[in-house]
Design an enzyme around this catalytic site. Structure first.
Site, PDB file in Angstrom:
ATOM      1  N   TYR A 136       0.792  -1.188  -0.158  1.00  0.00           N
ATOM      2  CA  TYR A 136      -0.027   0.176  -0.036  1.00  0.00           C
ATOM      3  C   TYR A 136       0.810   1.177  -0.019  1.00  0.00           C
ATOM      4  CZ  TYR A 136      -2.293   3.705   2.652  1.00  0.00           C
ATOM      5  OH  TYR A 136      -2.871   4.929   3.075  1.00  0.00           O
ATOM      6  N   HIS A 175       2.371   1.945  -3.728  1.00  0.00           N
ATOM      7  CA  HIS A 175       1.373   1.850  -4.564  1.00  0.00           C
ATOM      8  C   HIS A 175       1.150   3.268  -5.043  1.00  0.00           C
ATOM      9  CE1 HIS A 175      -2.649   1.348  -6.687  1.00  0.00           C
ATOM     10  NE2 HIS A 175      -2.354   0.153  -6.593  1.00  0.00           N
TER      11      HIS A 175
END
Length: 107
Positions: free
Chosen positions: A74, A77
């Site tokens: 995450y 990302h």
């Protein structure tokens, strides 16, 4: 064995941003789980404590990941990086705290 990770983001928005921009950023945060599959849960809210120990933080965002690897994916990302640039430009201060929850049975 993978261990759950809670990613807590506390922010104090700049006083001079518009309510519309603040709402747009909240909605942008809310959109991240649809863009980043590693996010397993998301919740947010504003300070409602009566203890007056919020240190100026006004909003809390909590993301849940199945593992540290999911949290790490995450963080790098592209959707998170793009969003982070936007929200960081609109906040006076931010604190990020990650932890592995330890369930405790209450009686």
């Amino acid at each position: 064995m993978a261990s759950l990770v809670k990613h807590v983001v506390l922010v104090k928005f700049n006083e001079d941003i518009t309510a519309e921009l603040r709402e747009s950023l909240i909605q942008g945060f809310h959109a991240l789980p649809g863009l980043i599959p590693d996010i397993k849960a998301f919740e947010w809210g504003t300070d409602v404590s009566v203890e007056n120990r919020h240190q100026g933080f006004t909003h809390a965002f909590v993301l849940t990941f199945d593992s540290p690897e999911g949290r790490n994916a995450y963080l790098v990302h592209p959707s998170h990086e793009e969003f982070a640039d936007k929200i960081l430009a609109a906040v006076e201060k931010v604190t990020i705290f990650d932890y592995n929850p330890s369930p405790v049975q209450c009686q």
